[in-house]
Design a protein around this motif. Structure first.
Motif, short mmCIF file in Angstrom:
data_model
loop_
_atom_site.label_atom_id
_atom_site.label_comp_id
_atom_site.label_asym_id
_atom_site.label_seq_id
_atom_site.Cartn_x
_atom_site.Cartn_y
_atom_site.Cartn_z
N GLU A 199 -29.50 -0.46 38.03
CA GLU A 199 -29.57 -1.85 38.51
C GLU A 199 -29.04 -1.97 39.94
OE1 GLU A 199 -31.17 -5.24 38.13
OE2 GLU A 199 -30.77 -4.39 36.15
N ILE A 237 -42.10 -6.56 38.22
CA ILE A 237 -42.69 -6.13 36.94
C ILE A 237 -42.30 -4.68 36.65
CG2 ILE A 237 -44.85 -5.72 35.71
CD1 ILE A 237 -46.09 -7.97 37.43
N ASP A 289 -39.66 -3.07 37.69
CA ASP A 289 -38.24 -3.03 37.31
C ASP A 289 -38.03 -3.47 35.86
OD1 ASP A 289 -37.58 -2.15 39.80
OD2 ASP A 289 -36.79 -4.07 40.53
N SER A 290 -38.83 -4.45 35.41
CA SER A 290 -38.67 -4.92 34.03
C SER A 290 -39.00 -3.81 33.04
CB SER A 290 -39.56 -6.14 33.78
OG SER A 290 -40.94 -5.78 33.75
N TYR A 291 -40.01 -2.99 33.35
CA TYR A 291 -40.31 -1.84 32.51
C TYR A 291 -39.20 -0.79 32.61
CZ TYR A 291 -45.12 -3.24 31.41
OH TYR A 291 -46.23 -3.89 30.93
N ARG A 313 -36.06 -1.19 33.14
CA ARG A 313 -34.87 -1.59 32.39
C ARG A 313 -34.99 -1.24 30.91
NH1 ARG A 313 -35.50 -5.97 35.98
NH2 ARG A 313 -33.77 -6.11 37.46
N ARG A 314 -36.21 -1.17 30.41
CA ARG A 314 -36.44 -0.83 29.00
C ARG A 314 -36.69 0.66 28.80
NH1 ARG A 314 -41.20 -4.86 27.73
NH2 ARG A 314 -41.38 -4.91 30.00
N SER A 364 -43.52 1.78 34.33
CA SER A 364 -42.94 1.30 35.58
C SER A 364 -43.68 1.86 36.78
CB SER A 364 -41.46 1.71 35.64
OG SER A 364 -40.88 1.33 36.86
#
Length: 214
Positions: A68, A90, A92-94, A96-97, A103
């Protein structure tokens, strides 16, 4: 040895199933047996029957790989107000998971639309490094270099490329990128202090004779 026993057992079971369950005609039994023997030959050629079995745990889709702080640094140095922001958000959202492949794929989609966006190439380099567990793959190396070519005066491509190289053990290559960047950074800035500290650490490690992965 266990691998061979399992392979032969499965072959025999398959042949018996063809005989008694599939009730294949006598004329095709030799063809079926030949097919099974070819399968065993392929196993002997490409498999590793002599190795002991070892259970493998599936990697959980978590955000453990996602840095992060790194993402925030990238936003501060590069694309916060740029056109690439929507794709990077978008991606970054992948990340994070723990979905590192997705990503990177998001950024590839963005590059198909805007192939000359330095920020997208930079993000792709970071995503590919995360996907490869910190290794700067040829694809990541190309992405970073493309980002630098498109934004030769920008600090972000050289900063993050150097960071990836340093984390991968290629200390001299990282230092070569960071030294001129630190010299041109504003006096008293946070990035200048960080780069100078990183360069000092690299010099100390190299002075001790640590191997450089360059």
């Amino acid at each position: 040895m266990t691998g061979w026993l399992i392979a032969f057992g499965l072959a025999i079971a398959a042949f018996l199933a063809m005989l008694f369950v599939g009730r294949i005609p006598r004329s095709t039994r030799e063809i079926g047996a030949a097919a099974l023997l070819l399968g065993l030959a392929g196993y002997a050629w490409q498999g590793h029957p002599g190795l002991t079995g070892m259970p493998r745990m599936a990697r959980k889709a978590t955000g453990e790989k996602f840095d992060e702080k790194l993402a925030e640094q990238r936003r501060g140095l590069a694309e916060r107000y740029g056109k690439a922001a929507q794709w990077l958000v978008i991606s970054d959202s992948y990340g994070r998971r723990g979905m590192t492949k997705e990503s990177a794929n998001v950024l590839l989609s963005g590059l198909r639309a805007t192939p000359d966006d330095a920020n997208l190439w930079l993000g792709l380099g970071n995503a590919l490094v995360a996907h490869a567990d910190g290794i700067v793959s040829p694809g990541a190396d190309f992405a970073y270099r493309r980002s630098m070519a498109l934004d030769p005066q920008g600090p972000a491509p050289r900063y993050f490329y150097g960071l990836a190289l340093a984390r991968g053990g290629r200390l001299q290559a990282a230092r070569d990128l960071w030294e001129p960047l630190a010299a041109s950074a504003p006096r008293g800035s946070e990035v200048k202090a960080e780069l100078e500290a990183n360069i000092a650490r690299i010099d100390a490690i190299m002075k001790q004779g640590a191997p450089d992965g360059q």
